[in-house]
Design a protein around this motif. Structure first.
Motif, PDB file in Angstrom:
ATOM      1  N   ILE A   1    -120.341 -78.444  92.859  1.00 37.56           N
ATOM      2  CA  ILE A   1    -121.462 -77.560  92.557  1.00 37.56           C
ATOM      3  C   ILE A   1    -122.599 -78.031  93.447  1.00 37.56           C
TER       4      ILE A   1
ATOM      5  N   SER B   1    -133.851 -77.651  92.199  1.00 38.57           N
ATOM      6  CA  SER B   1    -133.403 -77.221  90.872  1.00 38.57           C
ATOM      7  C   SER B   1    -132.732 -78.342  90.091  1.00 38.57           C
TER       8      SER B   1
ATOM      9  N   GLY C   1    -125.108 -73.123  94.338  1.00 38.63           N
ATOM     10  CA  GLY C   1    -125.919 -72.561  93.271  1.00 38.63           C
ATOM     11  C   GLY C   1    -126.006 -73.531  92.113  1.00 38.63           C
ATOM     12  N   THR C   2    -126.643 -73.077  91.026  1.00 42.56           N
ATOM     13  CA  THR C   2    -126.846 -73.911  89.849  1.00 42.56           C
ATOM     14  C   THR C   2    -126.390 -73.141  88.614  1.00 42.56           C
TER      15      THR C   2
ATOM     16  N   PRO D   1    -126.272 -77.299  94.576  1.00 42.33           N
ATOM     17  CA  PRO D   1    -127.508 -76.568  94.313  1.00 42.33           C
ATOM     18  C   PRO D   1    -128.645 -76.961  95.248  1.00 42.33           C
ATOM     19  N   SER D   2    -129.687 -76.146  95.241  1.00 40.51           N
ATOM     20  CA  SER D   2    -130.934 -76.540  95.897  1.00 40.51           C
ATOM     21  C   SER D   2    -131.468 -77.793  95.217  1.00 40.51           C
TER      22      SER D   2
END
Length: 297
Positions: free
Chosen positions: A226, A232, A209-210, A228-229
């Protein structure tokens, strides 16, 4: 989880990030190798996802890291499958026509073992099976690969964190050699990752996630990564993550997903990511290079 608010501004954090160590991709520009390349669900552009064939295809391509998804059957077996139901990647509808909606948690391990998990991808893979977690990690071990393991929908499987760690321990994956450089456990659930860290602090963990930059100090208490996509990401966000020290005393990392083109791979590498998760690991590797000694730091 409820992440507590940290009294620090985004601007201040980004200012600190400017003093962080060179990221992997920025080191590449200085002449070193590129980000870690992770084969998403195995080399899933070329073999049916989350099967042993996809693990072997990644190995054939020379890819050291593979990613998988772990869920639990009705009788408590851990299996490797992405969706919470069996419809898309198996012939469950044909074999069990009266068992709609074909949820993984409603089938026993023996029933799932009967299913064809390869024909949907291509006739060459007809008869491929949904592997158990034991079978999967054994194949990764045999191929001398490394594992980014995702706990899928852990809220549907209470206690899956402890059970997964037990399987990994039984299979020899929680010794010093594995936890030092061959294993990361990740999830979209911060609570789940916190639980993994509390149960086995030596294991590296990643949050999918972000999170807001202001929340990163809280995540740094239990997450080494971390993840994230890639859509993003910004360079400033990656730098902000790198400014924090994770639970194992090293700068937090960023692994971006799911990147399948050379152009996108070069873009996220330019943002300074430490790793790239991809269905086409050969394409990404050729686009950005890879650290030959990478251990997902």
């Amino acid at each position: 989880m409820q992440v507590r608010t940290v009294a620090v501004t985004t601007t201040a954090l980004l200012g600190v990030a400017l003093t962080a160590p060179l990221s992997h991709a920025r080191a590449t520009a200085a002449g070193d190798d590129g980000p870690t390349v992770v084969a998403h669900r195995g080399a899933s552009a070329y073999a049916p996802e989350n099967t042993l064939a996809a693990v072997d295809k990644a190995a054939e391509l020379g890819i050291r890291w593979v990613e998988n998804d772990v869920q639990r059957t009705r009788d408590g077996e851990l299996v490797v499958l992405h969706d919470d139901n069996l419809r898309r990647t198996t012939d469950a509808e044909e074999v069990f026509p009266d068992r709609s909606p074909w949820k993984v948690k409603d089938f026993t391990a023996a029933e799932i073992a009967r299913l064809d998990a390869g024909s949907w991808f291509g006739s060459a893979y007809a008869g491929a099976r949904v592997p158990t977690l034991e079978q999967y990690v054994d194949r990764v071990e045999r191929n001398h690969q490394k594992l980014l393991l995702e706990l899928k929908s852990p809220e549907s499987y209470p206690g899956i964190e402890q059970q997964t760690l037990k399987v990994l321990a039984n299979e020899g994956w929680l010794d010093r050699r594995h936890v030092a450089g061959r294993l990361v456990v990740q999830s979209f659930s911060a609570d789940s990752i916190r639980t993994v860290h509390e149960l086995k602090p030596a294991v590296k963990t990643g949050y999918l996630g972000t999170p807001a930059v202001s929340d990163l100090p809280e995540y740094a208490e239990f997450a080494d990564q971390i993840n994230p996509s890639h859509t993003s990401l910004t360079m400033s966000y990656v730098s902000a993550v790198h400014a924090f020290t994770g639970p194992h005393g090293r700068p937090m990392e960023v692994f971006a997903w799911t990147v399948d083109t050379a152009a996108a791979a070069r873009l996220v590498a330019g943002h300074g990511v430490d790793g790239i998760i991809t269905n086409k690991p050969d394409v990404v590797r050729d686009a950005v290079g890879e650290d030959p000694d990478s251990s997902a730091r």
